[in-house]
Scaffold this motif. Structure first.
Motif, PDB file in Angstrom:
ATOM      1  N   ALA A  18       1.432  14.495 -13.662  1.00  0.00           N
ATOM      2  CA  ALA A  18       0.307  14.430 -14.600  1.00  0.00           C
ATOM      3  C   ALA A  18       0.338  15.579 -15.591  1.00  0.00           C
TER       4      ALA A  18
ATOM      5  N   ARG B 250       0.840  -1.220   0.000  1.00  0.00           N
ATOM      6  CA  ARG B 250       0.000   0.000   0.000  1.00  0.00           C
ATOM      7  C   ARG B 250       0.871   1.264   0.000  1.00  0.00           C
TER       8      ARG B 250
ATOM      9  N   TYR C  94       2.530   9.939  -9.808  1.00  0.00           N
ATOM     10  CA  TYR C  94       1.752  10.113 -11.038  1.00  0.00           C
ATOM     11  C   TYR C  94       0.985  11.431 -11.015  1.00  0.00           C
ATOM     12  N   GLU C  95       0.382  11.732  -9.853  1.00  0.00           N
ATOM     13  CA  GLU C  95      -0.356  12.998  -9.768  1.00  0.00           C
ATOM     14  C   GLU C  95       0.576  14.196  -9.953  1.00  0.00           C
TER      15      GLU C  95
ATOM     16  N   GLU D  56       2.166   1.708  -3.383  1.00  0.00           N
ATOM     17  CA  GLU D  56       1.083   2.125  -4.271  1.00  0.00           C
ATOM     18  C   GLU D  56       0.762   3.597  -4.067  1.00  0.00           C
ATOM     19  N   SER D  57       0.697   4.025  -2.808  1.00  0.00           N
ATOM     20  CA  SER D  57       0.418   5.450  -2.535  1.00  0.00           C
ATOM     21  C   SER D  57       1.519   6.334  -3.103  1.00  0.00           C
ATOM     22  N   GLU D  58       2.777   5.896  -2.974  1.00  0.00           N
ATOM     23  CA  GLU D  58       3.887   6.684  -3.519  1.00  0.00           C
ATOM     24  C   GLU D  58       3.788   6.784  -5.038  1.00  0.00           C
ATOM     25  N   CYS D  59       3.404   5.684  -5.675  1.00  0.00           N
ATOM     26  CA  CYS D  59       3.257   5.725  -7.141  1.00  0.00           C
ATOM     27  C   CYS D  59       2.122   6.654  -7.548  1.00  0.00           C
ATOM     28  N   VAL D  60       1.040   6.620  -6.778  1.00  0.00           N
ATOM     29  CA  VAL D  60      -0.097   7.497  -7.107  1.00  0.00           C
ATOM     30  C   VAL D  60       0.306   8.954  -6.963  1.00  0.00           C
ATOM     31  N   ARG D  61       1.022   9.262  -5.865  1.00  0.00           N
ATOM     32  CA  ARG D  61       1.458  10.659  -5.671  1.00  0.00           C
ATOM     33  C   ARG D  61       2.429  11.080  -6.781  1.00  0.00           C
TER      34      ARG D  61
END
Length: 621
Positions: A145, A131, A141-142, A134-139
């Motif tokens: 972006a 998790r 990506y954001e 995953e959170s680091e990848c989401v941040r």
């Protein structure tokens, strides 16, 4: 589904889930034995567990549910037909150092923990790491972006541009394929012709630019000439005058060769043009002529109203004025001579008049002051060898009583020949000290001052006035030379000093030689006139001596005494003094070393005199 489910939950390790690297893990545990083989079971008989209740995908951390899911999964795997393959995969996983380390940690936690399950703890930790990753990848990506959107837009634009370029190239390929060999040849010929025409135009452009540079006067130069705030002695004005003069010579040339010689280039020859015959040349010649006239007027004002009047000022160092205010701007005077000869003659005449007046006043004052230092050697009767005693007594009681009585004894007077190149007498010093000098010393000082002034002025007029310098020198020194001759002639009217005349004759010839060594011959006529004043007076004195001796008698010359007669003593002193003067080698050098049978004037190449004796007669006389 069971296969994918197992692989999803069994694959992650610490190294690919953000955990520590393999080098940071503890040493691997001993090799674990694989699961025991299970009997083959029909796949259709196996119960299927719903995915929603899978403990590996569930968010619950309850220990009982996790244990139950593990036991259920193990029973399924042991009864599955794929148990053999799963065993191979597990053997492969167990050989991995990270997996062995995790299993050892779990075994340790299960054995020494307080009732917790080791597998459950490992799975929980893996889920947390997953998790977090995953959170680091989401941040990440954001955060990227917007950049990704911009990059996507740029890529889309590049794709569109490449598409249009491709279409253009395809169209060009189609056009070229439709053009024949003849058309390509014509294109090559047209391209070569246009290239040659471009080269010719560029060459013509360079030539025309250079031509205009020699024709047009720069605005800065024109402004320096027309602006009255810029002095005529300023470097900007002098440079502007030189530029205008170059343009004038270039425009007034009658042939292209003359124009190139004036400009120092070859643009006229290369263009085949005479600058004055072109429209631009004719127009610029009018402007250049007006600029030259305006510049000449300013130069005239400078010389007539600023530089030359300084010469007439009292206590002025004339030589300094000549060098700093006149000779320094000789080019401006040459420019005026080319523009307007009348203005040049006016400047020359004003300079000649001012300099002549200054020198005349200088020598008149200097000669008058030197006359106060005259020792007045000899007299009418004191200069005669044979004279009656009554005449001597009357002379002592008369106006000649102030004269010295050494007209026959040379004494120290011969040293004047050693001082022929020495500086003139300083009048104020001599007057303060009460000095008195025989007239040959005064004559030497005047002549020394005159020679130095004449040398300086001769060099200056030649440099400043050029070809008209000699005429200007004559105009400058005519009054001064006449004044010196007049002063000398006035002295000779009352001169009865034969030895002094001989010394002045020898000094005069020495002065002539000095001027010749300086390559200045403008005073030769003056020296001849001085000689023509001295020789006749000396001859007259010698004739009077002869007449006095012939007229003398024993009864008139006094009685006979035991010691030598005064007439004999005078004759002996006079004769020895004459011989000392003739054989004297002083400052004049070997050129003044002459015997009694050789005329001093004969050793001067330009002298008009001749004769064998020192008095113009035979040496034995």
């Amino acid at each position: 589904e069971r296969n994918s489910f197992y692989r999803l939950n069994a694959t992650p390790t610490r190294s690919n889930m953000g955990g520590p690297a393999h080098s940071d893990l503890p040493s691997p545990a001993p090799h674990l034995p694989p699961f025991p083989p299970s009997p083959p079971v029909n796949d259709a008989d196996l119960p299927r567990a719903p995915l929603a209740e899978d403990p590996y995908l569930s968010d619950s951390s309850d220990e009982d549910e996790s244990s139950a899911a593990g036991r259920h999964l193990l029973s399924l795997l042991r009864s599955s037909a794929l148990a053999s393959s799963i065993d191979a995969d597990l053997s492969l996983f167990s050989s991995d150092p990270a997996v062995r380390s995790a299993l050892n940690d779990d075994a340790y936690d299960g054995a020494g923990g307080s009732g917790g399950s080791g597998a459950g703890t490992t799975l929980a930790r893996i889920e947390d790491e997953f998790r977090a990753a995953e959170s680091e990848c989401v941040r990440a990506y954001e955060g990227a972006a917007s950049d990704l959107r911009d990059l996507s837009a740029e890529v889309s634009g590049c794709l569109d541009l490449l598409s249009s370029s491709e279409e253009t190239l395809l169209g060009l390929q189609a056009d070229l394929s439709s053009v024949g060999a003849d058309a390509l040849g014509r294109l090559r010929e047209e391209s070569g012709r246009m290239g040659a025409e471009l080269a010719r135009r560029r060459r013509a452009e360079r030539l025309l630019r250079e031509y205009l540079r020699h024709v047009v006067v720069s605005p800065a130069a024109a402004g320096s000439i027309l602006d009255g705030q810029v002095p005529a002695t300023d470097a900007r004005f002098v440079g502007a005058v030189e530029e205008v003069e170059r343009r004038h010579r270039f425009l007034c040339a009658r042939t292209a060769g003359e124009a190139d010689a004036a400009s120092g280039g070859d643009v006229a020859e290369r263009l085949g043009l005479v600058p004055g015959h072109t429209a631009a040349g004719a127009e610029m010649r009018t402007h250049v002529t007006r600029l030259r006239l305006h510049a000449a007027a300013r130069v005239r004002a400078y010389f007539l109203h600023d530089a030359i009047p300084k010469i007439r000022c009292a206590r002025t160092n004339i030589r300094m004025v000549q060098v700093s205010a006149l000779l320094r701007y000789r080019n401006l005077l040459d420019f005026v001579h080319d523009v307007s000869p009348e203005v040049y003659e006016e400047i020359r005449d004003v300079y000649v008049e001012s300099m002549a007046r200054a020198l005349h006043v200088l020598f008149r004052t200097y000669g008058g002051q030197l006359s106060r230092l005259d020792g007045k050697v000899g007299g009418r009767y004191f200069g005669l060898i044979a004279v009656e005693e009554a005449a001597l007594r009357s002379a002592v009681q008369g106006k000649d009583k102030e004269r010295r009585y050494d007209a026959f004894n040379l004494g120290e007077r011969g040293k004047v020949l050693d001082l022929i190149g020495a500086p003139p007498i300083l009048v104020h010093v001599a007057l303060a000290e009460g000095e008195k000098y025989p007239y040959e010393m005064i004559f030497r000082s005047i002549m020394k001052h005159l020679m130095d002034s004449a040398t300086n002025e001769y060099k200056f007029t030649n440099d400043f006035l050029g070809d008209s310098g000699r005429d200007a020198f004559s105009g400058i020194f005519s009054r001064t030379l006449s004044l010196v001759l007049e002063q000398l002639e006035t002295y000779l009217f009352t001169c009865y000093d034969a030895l002094g005349l001989l010394l002045m004759i020898k000094l005069n010839h020495g002065h002539r030689r000095i001027m010749h060594s300086r390559q200045v011959h403008v005073l030769d006529t003056f020296f001849d006139r001085v000689t023509m004043l001295l020789w006749p007076r000396l001859k007259m004195l010698l004739d009077s001596q002869v007449r006095a001796i012939r007229a003398a008698g024993a009864e008139k010359l006094g009685g006979v005494e035991l010691h030598p007669h005064y007439v004999s003593r005078r004759y002996a002193e006079f004769t020895s003094s004459v011989l000392l003067i003739l054989y004297r080698v002083g400052g004049v050098g070997a050129m003044m070393n002459a015997g009694p049978t050789q005329n001093i004037a004969d050793r001067t190449p330009t002298t008009p005199h001749s004769g064998n004796g020192i008095f113009g007669i035979g040496g034995n006389s």
